[in-house]
Scaffold this motif. Sequence first.
Motif, mmCIF file in Angstrom:
data_model
loop_
_atom_site.group_PDB
_atom_site.id
_atom_site.type_symbol
_atom_site.label_atom_id
_atom_site.label_comp_id
_atom_site.label_asym_id
_atom_site.label_seq_id
_atom_site.Cartn_x
_atom_site.Cartn_y
_atom_site.Cartn_z
ATOM 1 N N ALA A 191 0.818 -1.214 0.000
ATOM 2 C CA ALA A 191 0.000 0.000 0.000
ATOM 3 C C ALA A 191 0.850 1.261 0.000
ATOM 4 C CB ALA A 191 -0.928 -0.010 1.216
ATOM 5 N N TYR A 192 1.954 1.248 0.759
ATOM 6 C CA TYR A 192 2.748 2.472 0.903
ATOM 7 C C TYR A 192 3.938 2.531 -0.057
ATOM 8 C CZ TYR A 192 0.091 3.819 5.002
ATOM 9 O OH TYR A 192 -0.925 4.200 5.841
ATOM 10 N N ALA A 193 4.637 1.423 -0.225
ATOM 11 C CA ALA A 193 5.856 1.452 -1.043
ATOM 12 C C ALA A 193 5.539 1.636 -2.519
ATOM 13 C CB ALA A 193 6.653 0.164 -0.833
ATOM 14 N N ARG A 194 4.387 1.140 -2.995
ATOM 15 C CA ARG A 194 4.054 1.244 -4.405
ATOM 16 C C ARG A 194 3.231 2.489 -4.726
ATOM 17 N NH1 ARG A 194 2.367 -4.796 -6.532
ATOM 18 N NH2 ARG A 194 4.055 -5.967 -5.544
ATOM 19 N N GLY A 195 3.028 3.303 -3.737
ATOM 20 C CA GLY A 195 2.262 4.517 -3.975
ATOM 21 C C GLY A 195 0.794 4.254 -4.237
ATOM 22 N N ASP A 196 0.264 3.223 -3.621
ATOM 23 C CA ASP A 196 -1.146 2.862 -3.784
ATOM 24 C C ASP A 196 -1.994 3.789 -2.909
ATOM 25 O OD1 ASP A 196 -3.644 1.764 -3.934
ATOM 26 O OD2 ASP A 196 -3.092 -0.205 -3.164
ATOM 27 N N THR A 197 -2.526 4.827 -3.514
ATOM 28 C CA THR A 197 -3.299 5.823 -2.758
ATOM 29 C C THR A 197 -4.521 5.197 -2.097
ATOM 30 O OG1 THR A 197 -2.584 7.518 -4.311
ATOM 31 C CG2 THR A 197 -4.471 8.040 -2.903
ATOM 32 N N ILE A 198 -5.237 4.370 -2.856
ATOM 33 C CA ILE A 198 -6.433 3.731 -2.305
ATOM 34 C C ILE A 198 -6.062 2.886 -1.099
ATOM 35 C CG2 ILE A 198 -8.294 2.093 -2.769
ATOM 36 C CD1 ILE A 198 -8.196 2.900 -5.684
ATOM 37 N N GLY A 199 -4.992 2.079 -1.223
ATOM 38 C CA GLY A 199 -4.576 1.218 -0.126
ATOM 39 C C GLY A 199 -4.155 1.995 1.092
ATOM 40 N N ALA A 200 -3.349 3.027 0.895
ATOM 41 C CA ALA A 200 -2.864 3.824 2.027
ATOM 42 C C ALA A 200 -4.022 4.514 2.734
ATOM 43 C CB ALA A 200 -1.846 4.851 1.530
ATOM 44 N N GLU A 201 -4.936 5.084 1.965
ATOM 45 C CA GLU A 201 -6.091 5.757 2.579
ATOM 46 C C GLU A 201 -6.969 4.757 3.330
ATOM 47 O OE1 GLU A 201 -8.044 7.736 -0.601
ATOM 48 O OE2 GLU A 201 -6.628 9.424 -0.655
ATOM 49 N N THR A 202 -7.105 3.561 2.799
ATOM 50 C CA THR A 202 -7.920 2.549 3.474
ATOM 51 C C THR A 202 -7.273 2.117 4.780
ATOM 52 O OG1 THR A 202 -8.710 1.735 1.328
ATOM 53 C CG2 THR A 202 -8.996 0.280 3.218
ATOM 54 N N ILE A 203 -5.953 1.914 4.768
ATOM 55 C CA ILE A 203 -5.268 1.537 6.006
ATOM 56 C C ILE A 203 -5.399 2.643 7.046
ATOM 57 C CG2 ILE A 203 -3.004 1.092 7.039
ATOM 58 C CD1 ILE A 203 -2.235 -0.419 4.542
ATOM 59 N N ASP A 204 -5.243 3.885 6.626
ATOM 60 C CA ASP A 204 -5.403 5.004 7.565
ATOM 61 C C ASP A 204 -6.794 4.974 8.201
ATOM 62 O OD1 ASP A 204 -2.877 5.856 6.983
ATOM 63 O OD2 ASP A 204 -3.499 7.443 5.595
ATOM 64 N N ARG A 205 -7.824 4.783 7.375
ATOM 65 C CA ARG A 205 -9.195 4.778 7.884
ATOM 66 C C ARG A 205 -9.429 3.604 8.844
ATOM 67 N NH1 ARG A 205 -11.486 4.114 3.494
ATOM 68 N NH2 ARG A 205 -12.175 1.957 3.701
ATOM 69 N N ILE A 206 -8.899 2.429 8.472
ATOM 70 C CA ILE A 206 -9.062 1.261 9.332
ATOM 71 C C ILE A 206 -8.351 1.472 10.662
ATOM 72 C CG2 ILE A 206 -8.418 -1.171 9.611
ATOM 73 C CD1 ILE A 206 -8.818 -1.512 6.601
ATOM 74 N N ALA A 207 -7.106 1.907 10.598
ATOM 75 C CA ALA A 207 -6.308 2.063 11.814
ATOM 76 C C ALA A 207 -6.925 3.085 12.764
ATOM 77 C CB ALA A 207 -4.884 2.466 11.440
ATOM 78 N N GLU A 208 -7.384 4.190 12.222
ATOM 79 C CA GLU A 208 -8.013 5.208 13.062
ATOM 80 C C GLU A 208 -9.337 4.720 13.636
ATOM 81 O OE1 GLU A 208 -8.185 8.427 10.357
ATOM 82 O OE2 GLU A 208 -6.015 8.819 10.423
ATOM 83 N N GLY A 209 -9.989 3.779 12.917
ATOM 84 C CA GLY A 209 -11.280 3.292 13.383
ATOM 85 C C GLY A 209 -11.196 2.238 14.460
ATOM 86 N N VAL A 210 -10.074 1.499 14.524
ATOM 87 C CA VAL A 210 -10.003 0.382 15.473
ATOM 88 C C VAL A 210 -9.313 0.750 16.778
ATOM 89 C CG1 VAL A 210 -10.007 -1.316 13.618
ATOM 90 C CG2 VAL A 210 -7.813 -0.521 14.532
ATOM 91 N N VAL A 211 -8.883 1.979 16.925
ATOM 92 C CA VAL A 211 -8.269 2.391 18.182
ATOM 93 C C VAL A 211 -9.263 2.146 19.324
ATOM 94 C CG1 VAL A 211 -7.353 4.336 19.502
ATOM 95 C CG2 VAL A 211 -6.801 4.105 17.065
ATOM 96 N N ASN A 212 -8.779 1.483 20.372
ATOM 97 C CA ASN A 212 -9.587 1.176 21.557
ATOM 98 C C ASN A 212 -10.784 0.268 21.252
ATOM 99 O OD1 ASN A 212 -7.945 2.926 23.128
ATOM 100 N ND2 ASN A 212 -9.155 4.694 22.434
ATOM 101 N N GLU A 213 -10.693 -0.536 20.163
ATOM 102 C CA GLU A 213 -11.809 -1.425 19.816
ATOM 103 C C GLU A 213 -11.568 -2.870 20.265
ATOM 104 O OE1 GLU A 213 -14.752 -1.182 18.546
ATOM 105 O OE2 GLU A 213 -14.839 0.913 17.954
ATOM 106 N N GLY A 214 -10.490 -3.140 20.947
ATOM 107 C CA GLY A 214 -10.236 -4.499 21.427
ATOM 108 C C GLY A 214 -10.004 -5.481 20.301
ATOM 109 N N VAL A 215 -9.060 -5.152 19.424
ATOM 110 C CA VAL A 215 -8.881 -5.963 18.219
ATOM 111 C C VAL A 215 -8.231 -7.312 18.499
ATOM 112 C CG1 VAL A 215 -8.826 -4.023 16.628
ATOM 113 C CG2 VAL A 215 -6.696 -4.780 17.733
ATOM 114 N N MET A 216 -7.702 -7.561 19.701
ATOM 115 C CA MET A 216 -7.107 -8.856 20.007
ATOM 116 C C MET A 216 -8.076 -9.769 20.752
ATOM 117 S SD MET A 216 -4.321 -9.339 18.584
ATOM 118 C CE MET A 216 -3.967 -10.890 19.409
ATOM 119 N N GLN A 217 -9.322 -9.344 20.930
ATOM 120 C CA GLN A 217 -10.325 -10.189 21.574
ATOM 121 C C GLN A 217 -11.195 -10.844 20.497
ATOM 122 O OE1 GLN A 217 -9.638 -6.986 23.265
ATOM 123 N NE2 GLN A 217 -8.281 -8.442 24.296
#
Length: 853
Positions: A191-217
């Motif tokens: 997503a980041y090394a190949r300049g994949d804008t869609i991928g990078a934006e999606t990862i940003d959105r996912i990461a910001e959304g799962v903060v404090n969501e208990g992703v290891m449960q």
Amino acid sequence: MEPGFRGWQFVAGLLKDRANEASLLFNEGQRATLHAIAARIEQNGVILADEVGMGKTRIAVAVAQATLAAGGRVALAIPPGLAFQWQDELKLLGVSGTPPVLRSVEGYLQVWDTDEGVPWFDEPIVMLSHRFANWKLGPSSKRSRYELLPLLYAHWYHRRNNRFPKNSHSMNGIRRDELANKAAKSIFENAYARGDTIGAETIDRIAEGVVNEGVMQAENYNRHTRVRGYLEQAVGLGLGPFDLIVIDEAHKSRGRSSGLERLVENMLISSPNARRLAMTATPVELDVEQWEQILTRIGALDVQPARDAVRTYAEAVKKLRHVWRTDKEARKRFADAATEFQLRLSPYLLRRDKRQDAAVMRFVNASGKSYDTYRRESDIKVSAKSLTPEWRQAICAAEALGFAAKANDGIAKRLRLTIGNGHAVSALLDQIWGQEEADRLQERHEEDLEKAENLDAGTADLEVTTPDDKRASRVRWWQDVMVTSFKQKDIAIYDHPAILAAVGEIERYAVSGQKTLVFGRFTKPLQAITALLNARAMLRAISTGAPWPQAIIQENERAAVRAAHQQLDMAVNLEDFDRILEDQYHDLERAREQFRGQVFELIAEGLNEDQKLDRALLDEAVAATDPRVKPLLARALDDLIGSDGPATPAAAATAFVDLMTALRDRTEDAIDPTAAWSSIQARVIDEYSVNRGTFARLMYGNTSATSRRTMQLAFNRQNSFPTVLVAQSMVGREGLNLHRACRAVVLLHPEWNPAVVEQQIGRVDRIGSKWANDLDEAIQNGSELPLIEVRPVVFSGTYDEYNWSILQERWRDLRAQLHGVIVDARQKEEAGFGEIVDWIEAAAPNFAPLGTF
């Protein structure tokens, strides 16, 4: 537009070139459809809604191939049982190297198991099962099934903060799943090394959304949770963005929380200018509102005007159907509504129906009748007057039970599904033999439909309520009456009136040399009709001295054999059957030994030099060290060649190639034949080790994929068993080609949804069908024209008759929406109304591409 993809104008040009080239791969109607898709795909996605059996898959593969040739990426979302047919069509049109169908999280992660594995986002084309997103995740789930999300978040956090998040157990080497970690790292770097804008934006959105969501449960990954949604998006990142998403059987799983909807809407990532191609013979099944759902699924922009046009058209059709002879104003309103309906849907919708089928047109020209008469619907009547007292009592109890339970579905799920879906007496009687595990797939499908569809007024009353004591008591009383009427008899199910009526008609077809396809819902009655047909065929073979491929009656067959013996009133004593079977089986085996001694030489002689894989597999078969393999393989080939006469090299080679194709997993094509043979050999032993009568075979939820393919292969050969294929509705009605040797369909449990019946009939009503071949022969010989026979089993004088009439009314609604058939064409024959019918037909909407008339 993704780098490397040349755009939809380029794709459109390739489609036109494909349509114009000289090739036997496409008929005239398919070529016209390719031109029509080329004209639309530059602006929007397309609904390919050709009637069942008219070659939609090949058209879709042509669109996929053109997209790939233009440098685009393609995702194919397909029903789980149709992978091998898609793979065959892809190869036929020159698309090779397609990876195996993606079915599970484990299969998804497996490509990162070695350094040589190709990540999904680097594959030009990816095939995914509709059920890929149907993961069962809960507290006891393995970490590898959900750890991709927290690992991806950890990589994102490290990039932002130059360290992993605090308490990141997944990154300390103790709890981390190594395969999931490889996948997460690969996806993140892509997503980041190949300049994949869609991928990078999606990862940003996912990461910001799962903060404090208990992703290891693990318990936080249930189907409808926010975390589950983010996990699906993370998996989608690993698949990469697609330029074309093809959705086969796109009418399925319309609900927002369904697996297919989550796959298409939440997991698969579209490139900025992506298109969707939705394939379905039934974009609407019961409700005109479903047009909105299918338009939304392809990403149509102006859905609201289309929805309004659909509603107006449906109302105009309903009014016109009753007053078309006398109400000129109603006809005008219909014409105006039809014009708007076509205007709003034609940018998206393409549909060829049987009026554009070459064989149907030949039938019309030869018969002078309307196009819809090439099918004949004829009830298999069951008269209560001819039944035993026990069965009459059971039928009366079933009718009473239907009324008693009318306003209450809290008594039993099976009762609700049966009465609620309008199956009535025939299916209701079968509830007492229900098998919970075997019928699970069928019941789950019907529950989904019951939730998703607003049924007719007769079933809309079936709200979930708390039953009053009196009503519950009445329901239980009538249930007891129905069950005790006959369940205590050991062979009662083999005396089932619907089964016996169907068996009688099926055997009449068999005597005339015709095969029959039987559809039903519940496993136990389907097992019973299969066993009874085999038992009766075996007894007839014994009585005439014909060979039968078994040496002894198995214990689980004896009840059916006793019932058949009584029904046929045979002179041969039941006690003598095992001896007679054993004697004739020895004779059969001697003939098979002679065949076995020459068949492999015949195959070698019949194979062409360019059939290298099949020659390699033949060498493996000849060299097989397991003593079971060659005899079983020879038996299978003998059955496939059937009664065509002495085996010739060409017949033996064709049978061998077809059998290897059915037994071989398509992913094994490109690997070493020795490795492929290993799995083929195991399937030969598993499939053919049991000596059994195969006059009738059953295909239901527990039937393996290999068995389904071998059944399909044998059923499509005129002189091979099975003569009768009994199929559970959910398993056999979609995607299977069963048309090469059959043109008769028996509906043991008539359905309430006309789209389901269309799919069932569509198994035999296809391009290149037996009916079409028989038609050409009849025209050439000047003999009576054949018909496709549709035979519902109906209890006379019960709700069954009303149920069938309701289905026919729904069928007419479906034809009005999909075929533009408002008035039965046969009503042209009414004195003075022919011109009006012609006018209505001309005014009706038509979504067939130009050039197919």
